[in-house]
Design an enzyme around this catalytic site. Structure first.
Site, PDB file in Angstrom:
ATOM      1  N   SER A  57       0.823  -1.207   0.000  1.00 43.21           N
ATOM      2  CA  SER A  57       0.000   0.000   0.000  1.00 43.21           C
ATOM      3  C   SER A  57       0.863   1.266   0.000  1.00 43.21           C
ATOM      4  CB  SER A  57      -0.947  -0.060   1.198  1.00 43.21           C
ATOM      5  OG  SER A  57      -2.068   0.709   0.941  1.00 43.21           O
TER       6      SER A  57
ATOM      7  N   LYS B  31       4.234   2.068  -2.362  1.00 47.40           N
ATOM      8  CA  LYS B  31       4.691   3.270  -3.091  1.00 47.40           C
ATOM      9  C   LYS B  31       6.141   3.536  -2.671  1.00 47.40           C
ATOM     10  CE  LYS B  31       0.105   5.266  -1.862  1.00 47.40           C
ATOM     11  NZ  LYS B  31      -0.890   4.555  -2.621  1.00 47.40           N
TER      12      LYS B  31
ATOM     13  N   TRP C 152      -9.881   0.138  -5.426  1.00 50.02           N
ATOM     14  CA  TRP C 152      -9.373   1.478  -5.088  1.00 50.02           C
ATOM     15  C   TRP C 152      -7.944   1.667  -5.618  1.00 50.02           C
ATOM     16  CZ3 TRP C 152     -10.986   6.036  -4.001  1.00 50.02           C
ATOM     17  CH2 TRP C 152     -10.292   6.933  -3.178  1.00 50.02           C
TER      18      TRP C 152
ATOM     19  N   HIS D  25      -7.463  -5.827  -0.143  1.00 45.94           N
ATOM     20  CA  HIS D  25      -6.255  -5.038   0.117  1.00 45.94           C
ATOM     21  C   HIS D  25      -5.509  -5.605   1.332  1.00 45.94           C
ATOM     22  CE1 HIS D  25      -4.003  -1.331  -0.286  1.00 45.94           C
ATOM     23  NE2 HIS D  25      -4.166  -1.049   0.998  1.00 45.94           N
TER      24      HIS D  25
HETATM   25  C1  GTR Z   1      -5.456   4.617   1.584  1.00 48.24           C
HETATM   26  C2  GTR Z   1      -4.864   5.412   0.467  1.00 48.24           C
HETATM   27  C3  GTR Z   1      -4.114   4.485  -0.444  1.00 48.24           C
HETATM   28  C4  GTR Z   1      -3.251   3.492   0.285  1.00 48.24           C
HETATM   29  C5  GTR Z   1      -3.813   3.034   1.622  1.00 48.24           C
HETATM   30  C6  GTR Z   1      -2.838   2.370   2.596  1.00 48.24           C
HETATM   31  O1  GTR Z   1      -6.282   5.342   2.398  1.00 48.24           O
HETATM   32  O2  GTR Z   1      -5.896   6.067  -0.199  1.00 48.24           O
HETATM   33  O3  GTR Z   1      -3.390   5.245  -1.390  1.00 48.24           O
HETATM   34  O4  GTR Z   1      -1.979   3.998   0.475  1.00 48.24           O
HETATM   35  O5  GTR Z   1      -4.393   4.070   2.310  1.00 48.24           O
HETATM   36  O6  GTR Z   1      -1.677   2.718   2.699  1.00 48.24           O
HETATM   37  O7  GTR Z   1      -3.313   1.484   3.316  1.00 48.24           O
END
Ligand code: GTR
Length: 429
Positions: A269, A273, A360, A410
């Site tokens: 997540s 990045k 997402w 996720h």
């Molecule tokens: C979310 C965000 C994502 C992702 C995620 C995470 O809220 O929109 O880009 O980075 O968090 O890190 O769990």
């Protein structure tokens, strides 16, 4: 302002960012027919318009250009002069995980900045090894005590994001926080395959909220201290976290049980990045892994699907350099798109893991980044993802750029790890 009032305000502000992103999830576009058309910046054309024809053209000319574009427009640049880190072994346990591994806790500090407490690195190496082993390095969301099932690891004392379910009370971990991230770090599975694991809490480097830099490395190393105003091109939190991953690799280079030339960098997540950006900059990382990194990670920013530049820069402005915010609803003006971030790993192996319910993060946009980075790998005679069609669920593809879309949501699952480790071995780690 009273300390209580400022704590409450800060908590409200942090929740506002996370809540804003979450609230946008139900409003985003998930209809492929409404993605719209877009033109990606060319990977193989130099700023002066000439063509990139050889691996040498890429390495010597185009790669430095693209790296600079990412520093100027997306993640920002690490300031010069931070100097080399220092390492201090705090504890060694030779019969960790039931005798499977040796566990070391190592403090990584920065002599040029004594005010920064440093990174608490946790390193597991397999006891069955007969020589230096490859390693997987990555940051965690909850700290070492959350990653490991072992209960004798000191609880992190650092600031943590509010989370009742994870036992975070007043922004601090509690005994109830132990092991809450262990399903994402299947230590036995990784060690049994002959890999070491090196991990640390991302908040050791910078607490993850808009004002986290004030008490994190960015603020503490800034010349004018907490009065700093961040300018276009200055580093954001993702750059700071990525810097921390490189310092972990510095430390691994001094560990004889580890072959630091075979070190992968992994992240999930927002930390996916981060691993992509760490791997892009630091070519010592031999393999780069992005797990569900989505917007600002592996997903193409020009595709209007799932999270958008407008949402991410509003919810989490501190992750990026300020320039990036100007591309909200204006992606076409950005001189990069995320296939170029994938290409910065070339010719090293890279793997992009998606999850089908994690819309997402735009799984197809993550695949397409790998697809559009493939011509750069071809310059090195390496196969890229090897197909122009996103594969079906649980069907990994790829030569030197791996990709899968896993069943489920996720998260980081054993399935993901199994693919990453098999791909690592296939590619010489
Ligand atoms: C979310 C965000 C994502 C992702 C995620 C995470 O809220 O929109 O880009 O980075 O968090 O890190 O769990």
């Amino acid at each position: 302002m009273s300390p209580l009032r400022s704590t409450l305000l800060l908590t409200a502000m942090i929740l506002a960012g996370e809540d804003f992103a979450e609230a946008q999830q139900s409003k985003a576009n998930y209809d492929e027919a409404r993605v719209g058309s877009y033109t990606l910046p060319e990977a193989l054309v130099l700023a002066d318009g000439s063509a990139v024809k050889t691996a040498g053209d890429w390495t010597q000319r185009r790669r430095p250009e693209v790296l600079k574009l990412y520093q100027d427009h997306v993640y920002g640049r690490v300031p010069v002069g931070l100097g080399a880190p220092a390492f201090q072994v705090k504890a060694v346990k030779k019969d960790a995980l039931g005798g499977k591994a040796t566990r070391k806790l190592i403090q990584i500090t920065l002599p040029s900045c004594p005010a920064w407490e440093g990174i608490e690195l946790m390193l597991y190496t397999p006891n069955a090894a007969t020589g230096p082993v490859p390693c997987v390095a990555g940051l965690s969301f909850g700290g070492n005590h959350a990653v490991s099932p072992e209960t004798d690891i000191p609880l992190s004392t650092r600031w943590m994001r509010p989370n009742k379910e994870k036992g975070i009370v007043d922004n601090r971990a509690t005994e109830a926080s132990r092991g809450n991230e262990s399903s994402r770090w299947p230590l036995a599975l990784i060690l049994d395959q002959g890999f070491a694991v090196a991990t640390a809490y991302y908040g050791d480097i910078e607490p993850d909220h808009a004002e986290g830099w004030k008490t994190g490395l960015r603020g503490l190393t800034a010349k004018d201290g907490t009065a700093t105003v961040w300018n276009n091109g200055d580093w954001g939190a993702i750059s700071a976290w990525a810097w921390g991953l490189s310092r972990i690799l510095d430390c691994l280079e001094t560990e004889t049980a580890v072959d630091a030339k075979r070190c992968a960098v992994i992240g999930h997540s927002r930390l996916g990045k981060t691993s992509l950006w760490a791997g892009a900059q630091d070519e010592r990382f031999a393999f780069v892994i992005s797990n569900n990194s989505g917007e600002g990670g592996a997903a193409l920013m020009r595709r209007n699907f799932g999270e958008t530049t407008a949402v991410i820069t509003k919810a989490f402005p501190h992750w990026f350099t300020p320039t990036y915010t100007s591309y909200a609803n204006n992606e076409a003006a950005c001189p990069v798109d995320q296939h170029l971030l994938i290409a910065l790993a070339a010719p090293r192996p890279i793997y992009i893991g998606s999850a089908v319910e994690d819309e997402w993060a735009d799984p197809k946009g993550e695949f397409l980044s790998g697809y559009h980075a493939s011509p750069v790998y071809a310059l090195f005679d390496h196969p890229g993802v090897g197909t122009d069609q996103q594969p079906g669920i649980d069907t990994p593809v790829g030569g030197r750029i791996g990709y899968h879309v896993r069943n489920g949501g996720h998260d980081v699952k054993d399935y993901d790890w199994q693919q990453y480790l098999a791909f690592a071995r296939k590619n010489g780690l």
